[in-house]
Design a protein around this motif. Structure first.
Motif, PDB file in Angstrom:
ATOM      1  N   THR A  14       0.825  -1.205   0.000  1.00  0.00           N
ATOM      2  CA  THR A  14       0.000   0.000   0.000  1.00  0.00           C
ATOM      3  C   THR A  14       0.860   1.257   0.000  1.00  0.00           C
ATOM      4  O   THR A  14       0.598   2.217  -0.743  1.00  0.00           O
ATOM      5  N   ASP A  15       1.900   1.256   0.842  1.00  0.00           N
ATOM      6  CA  ASP A  15       2.789   2.416   0.906  1.00  0.00           C
ATOM      7  C   ASP A  15       3.441   2.675  -0.444  1.00  0.00           C
ATOM      8  O   ASP A  15       3.542   3.823  -0.896  1.00  0.00           O
ATOM      9  N   ALA A  16       3.896   1.610  -1.106  1.00  0.00           N
ATOM     10  CA  ALA A  16       4.562   1.788  -2.390  1.00  0.00           C
ATOM     11  C   ALA A  16       3.628   2.424  -3.408  1.00  0.00           C
ATOM     12  O   ALA A  16       4.028   3.303  -4.181  1.00  0.00           O
ATOM     13  N   THR A  17       2.369   2.010  -3.396  1.00  0.00           N
ATOM     14  CA  THR A  17       1.397   2.578  -4.331  1.00  0.00           C
ATOM     15  C   THR A  17       1.166   4.051  -4.047  1.00  0.00           C
ATOM     16  O   THR A  17       1.160   4.894  -4.957  1.00  0.00           O
ATOM     17  N   LEU A  18       0.971   4.383  -2.770  1.00  0.00           N
ATOM     18  CA  LEU A  18       0.708   5.772  -2.410  1.00  0.00           C
ATOM     19  C   LEU A  18       1.906   6.668  -2.694  1.00  0.00           C
ATOM     20  O   LEU A  18       1.759   7.788  -3.193  1.00  0.00           O
ATOM     21  N   LEU A  19       3.096   6.180  -2.380  1.00  0.00           N
ATOM     22  CA  LEU A  19       4.282   6.996  -2.608  1.00  0.00           C
ATOM     23  C   LEU A  19       4.553   7.162  -4.097  1.00  0.00           C
ATOM     24  O   LEU A  19       5.084   8.193  -4.526  1.00  0.00           O
ATOM     25  N   ALA A  20       4.183   6.157  -4.890  1.00  0.00           N
ATOM     26  CA  ALA A  20       4.297   6.308  -6.339  1.00  0.00           C
ATOM     27  C   ALA A  20       3.352   7.393  -6.843  1.00  0.00           C
ATOM     28  O   ALA A  20       3.682   8.152  -7.765  1.00  0.00           O
ATOM     29  N   ARG A  29       5.828  23.010  -4.615  1.00  0.00           N
ATOM     30  CA  ARG A  29       6.853  23.966  -4.187  1.00  0.00           C
ATOM     31  C   ARG A  29       6.385  24.919  -3.097  1.00  0.00           C
ATOM     32  O   ARG A  29       7.212  25.504  -2.409  1.00  0.00           O
ATOM     33  N   THR A  30       5.093  25.120  -2.966  1.00  0.00           N
ATOM     34  CA  THR A  30       4.597  26.079  -1.984  1.00  0.00           C
ATOM     35  C   THR A  30       3.465  25.454  -1.174  1.00  0.00           C
ATOM     36  O   THR A  30       2.818  24.498  -1.624  1.00  0.00           O
ATOM     37  N   PRO A  31       3.186  25.985   0.025  1.00  0.00           N
ATOM     38  CA  PRO A  31       2.036  25.495   0.790  1.00  0.00           C
ATOM     39  C   PRO A  31       0.730  25.600   0.019  1.00  0.00           C
ATOM     40  O   PRO A  31      -0.129  24.715   0.129  1.00  0.00           O
ATOM     41  N   ASP A  32       0.562  26.662  -0.772  1.00  0.00           N
ATOM     42  CA  ASP A  32      -0.680  26.813  -1.545  1.00  0.00           C
ATOM     43  C   ASP A  32      -0.842  25.671  -2.552  1.00  0.00           C
ATOM     44  O   ASP A  32      -1.945  25.136  -2.732  1.00  0.00           O
ATOM     45  N   GLU A  33       0.248  25.299  -3.218  1.00  0.00           N
ATOM     46  CA  GLU A  33       0.182  24.195  -4.167  1.00  0.00           C
ATOM     47  C   GLU A  33      -0.157  22.886  -3.459  1.00  0.00           C
ATOM     48  O   GLU A  33      -0.951  22.072  -3.963  1.00  0.00           O
ATOM     49  N   THR A  34       0.436  22.680  -2.300  1.00  0.00           N
ATOM     50  CA  THR A  34       0.189  21.440  -1.554  1.00  0.00           C
ATOM     51  C   THR A  34      -1.253  21.385  -1.070  1.00  0.00           C
ATOM     52  O   THR A  34      -1.908  20.335  -1.143  1.00  0.00           O
ATOM     53  N   GLU A  35      -1.752  22.508  -0.565  1.00  0.00           N
ATOM     54  CA  GLU A  35      -3.142  22.542  -0.109  1.00  0.00           C
ATOM     55  C   GLU A  35      -4.118  22.315  -1.258  1.00  0.00           C
ATOM     56  O   GLU A  35      -5.119  21.605  -1.102  1.00  0.00           O
ATOM     57  N   ALA A  36      -3.821  22.883  -2.419  1.00  0.00           N
ATOM     58  CA  ALA A  36      -4.696  22.691  -3.583  1.00  0.00           C
ATOM     59  C   ALA A  36      -4.715  21.226  -4.018  1.00  0.00           C
ATOM     60  O   ALA A  36      -5.738  20.723  -4.505  1.00  0.00           O
ATOM     61  N   PHE A  37      -3.609  20.528  -3.829  1.00  0.00           N
ATOM     62  CA  PHE A  37      -3.511  19.114  -4.183  1.00  0.00           C
ATOM     63  C   PHE A  37      -4.228  18.225  -3.165  1.00  0.00           C
ATOM     64  O   PHE A  37      -4.939  17.279  -3.526  1.00  0.00           O
ATOM     65  N   LEU A  38      -4.092  18.547  -1.863  1.00  0.00           N
ATOM     66  CA  LEU A  38      -4.559  17.635  -0.822  1.00  0.00           C
ATOM     67  C   LEU A  38      -5.930  17.983  -0.230  1.00  0.00           C
ATOM     68  O   LEU A  38      -6.669  17.080   0.174  1.00  0.00           O
ATOM     69  N   ASP A  39      -6.277  19.242  -0.152  1.00  0.00           N
ATOM     70  CA  ASP A  39      -7.548  19.605   0.493  1.00  0.00           C
ATOM     71  C   ASP A  39      -8.761  18.897  -0.126  1.00  0.00           C
ATOM     72  O   ASP A  39      -9.660  18.485   0.609  1.00  0.00           O
ATOM     73  N   GLU A  45      -8.335   8.486   1.571  1.00  0.00           N
ATOM     74  CA  GLU A  45      -7.061   8.577   0.870  1.00  0.00           C
ATOM     75  C   GLU A  45      -6.051   9.412   1.655  1.00  0.00           C
ATOM     76  O   GLU A  45      -4.861   9.082   1.705  1.00  0.00           O
ATOM     77  N   LEU A  46      -6.530  10.501   2.259  1.00  0.00           N
ATOM     78  CA  LEU A  46      -5.634  11.319   3.084  1.00  0.00           C
ATOM     79  C   LEU A  46      -5.075  10.510   4.251  1.00  0.00           C
ATOM     80  O   LEU A  46      -3.885  10.588   4.563  1.00  0.00           O
ATOM     81  N   ALA A  47      -5.935   9.740   4.912  1.00  0.00           N
ATOM     82  CA  ALA A  47      -5.493   8.939   6.047  1.00  0.00           C
ATOM     83  C   ALA A  47      -4.464   7.903   5.609  1.00  0.00           C
ATOM     84  O   ALA A  47      -3.446   7.696   6.288  1.00  0.00           O
ATOM     85  N   SER A  48      -4.706   7.247   4.490  1.00  0.00           N
ATOM     86  CA  SER A  48      -3.751   6.257   3.988  1.00  0.00           C
ATOM     87  C   SER A  48      -2.422   6.913   3.631  1.00  0.00           C
ATOM     88  O   SER A  48      -1.345   6.358   3.898  1.00  0.00           O
ATOM     89  N   MET A  49      -2.481   8.113   3.043  1.00  0.00           N
ATOM     90  CA  MET A  49      -1.253   8.815   2.683  1.00  0.00           C
ATOM     91  C   MET A  49      -0.486   9.213   3.937  1.00  0.00           C
ATOM     92  O   MET A  49       0.743   9.057   4.009  1.00  0.00           O
ATOM     93  N   TRP A  50      -1.200   9.713   4.946  1.00  0.00           N
ATOM     94  CA  TRP A  50      -0.520  10.088   6.190  1.00  0.00           C
ATOM     95  C   TRP A  50       0.178   8.876   6.799  1.00  0.00           C
ATOM     96  O   TRP A  50       1.332   8.969   7.232  1.00  0.00           O
ATOM     97  N   CYS A  51      -0.509   7.743   6.832  1.00  0.00           N
ATOM     98  CA  CYS A  51       0.089   6.533   7.414  1.00  0.00           C
ATOM     99  C   CYS A  51       1.335   6.115   6.636  1.00  0.00           C
ATOM    100  O   CYS A  51       2.359   5.752   7.232  1.00  0.00           O
ATOM    101  N   ALA A  52       1.259   6.162   5.310  1.00  0.00           N
ATOM    102  CA  ALA A  52       2.412   5.790   4.497  1.00  0.00           C
ATOM    103  C   ALA A  52       3.601   6.699   4.780  1.00  0.00           C
ATOM    104  O   ALA A  52       4.749   6.239   4.881  1.00  0.00           O
ATOM    105  N   LEU A  53       3.350   7.987   4.945  1.00  0.00           N
ATOM    106  CA  LEU A  53       4.435   8.931   5.186  1.00  0.00           C
ATOM    107  C   LEU A  53       5.124   8.705   6.524  1.00  0.00           C
ATOM    108  O   LEU A  53       6.310   9.018   6.675  1.00  0.00           O
TER     109      LEU A  53
END
Length: 298
Positions: A14-20, A29-39, A45-53
């Motif tokens: 699961t981690d390999a898939t999420l990290l891929a 590059r910026t917090p705004d870009e990251t928020e636009a991607f994740l919000d 999916e967010l929970a799975s990504m957090w666990c993988a990280l």
């Protein structure tokens, strides 16, 4: 709280898939870009990504992975209700206990610090039917005079939490730094500092304590250790830790003669000095370091 099957094979896949998925995204590059991607991402999916990280080694926490980790670090301050939603989702879906334990430092402490009064009523409501949340609350420590402390203590399963925390902190093979050669210490330093926070145990703190002892009692051996680490490690994340930690701390009026000799003989050591912050050093020491670092400051 009983022990769960960690399901390491499934976790790895699961981690390999999420990290891929993260790697396939454009550089954030910026917090705004990251928020636009994740919000807009679904909670699961967010929970799975957090666990993988949480399971990514420190040496691999670069680029978009680092940007996304910062997103989660800021979430309790920026969107407290969403952060609590994520806590509850991870508690509901994640079986790997060391991963789940990271929720405490990463979310609950920040939530109570920044939004304690606002969040407490909901936490109490959720804890009334959530054994895992009561277990997690066992690791929350706000100020002893904070009025929230008694309310948290009334909910928390502190005994179960502390038993698990002790088990997580206790290494399978404790290291004895004083008995190790410089080469063995260098390998142990790289291994321990490479680990994710989820995988850190008391061996890391043993090395940190030994570093302090070397700085105070045997700075030449501390420099020997730094040089040995440079021989076996080139990862930029670990080298930044080496520069900002052991090297920065060992530089003094008493060691600058050797620092200069090593820098003139070893280009990688001279480059490492570029990651040291010494703006508060005495003027003479600062001038000698400036002469070594030149234009190579990071």
């Amino acid at each position: 709280m009983g022990r769960e099957d960690t399901g390491q094979t499934d976790i790895g896949q699961t981690d390999a898939t999420l990290l891929a998925t993260i790697a396939a995204e454009p550089q954030l590059r910026t917090p705004d870009e990251t928020e636009a991607f994740l919000d807009p991402m679904p909670l699961g999916e967010l929970a799975s990504m957090w666990c993988a990280l949480q399971r990514v080694s420190r040496r691999d926490q670069v680029g978009s992975i680092w940007a996304i980790k910062l997103y989660f670090d800021h979430l309790p301050h920026r969107r407290p209700q969403a952060a609590l939603d994520l806590v509850l989702e991870v508690l509901r879906t994640e079986a790997d206990k060391p991963t789940v334990m990271q929720l405490n430092d990463k979310f609950l402490l920040a939530l109570f610090y920044a939004h304690g009064t606002e969040m407490m009523a909901r936490v109490e409501q959720e804890a009334g039917h959530n054994d895992r949340l009561r277990w997690l609350l066992g690791g929350v420590h706000v100020g002893p005079d904070d009025p929230l402390m008694s309310r948290i203590a009334g909910l928390a399963d502190s005994e179960a939490w502390h038993a698990d925390h002790l088990a997580q902190r206790t290494p399978r093979e404790p290291i004895d730094c004083a008995s190790m050669s410089v080469a063995e210490l260098a390998r142990a330093w790289v291994e321990q500092y490479s680990r994710s926070e989820r995988d850190q145990d008391d061996n890391l703190f043993a090395i940190m304590d030994f570093e302090r002892d070397l700085r105070e009692d045997d700075p030449d051996r501390m420099i020997d250790l730094i040089l040995q680490i440079l021989k076996i490690e080139s990862n930029p994340v670990l080298l930044s830790l080496l520069a900002a930690g052991p090297l920065e701390d060992v530089i003094s009026v008493g060691t600058i003669d050797r620092i200069e000799r090593e820098a003139r003989a070893d280009a990688r050591f001279r480059d490492l000095l570029g990651g040291v912050w010494y703006h508060r050093a005495p003027d003479e020491l600062k001038a000698r370091l400036n002469a070594l670092v030149g234009e190579s400051r990071w």
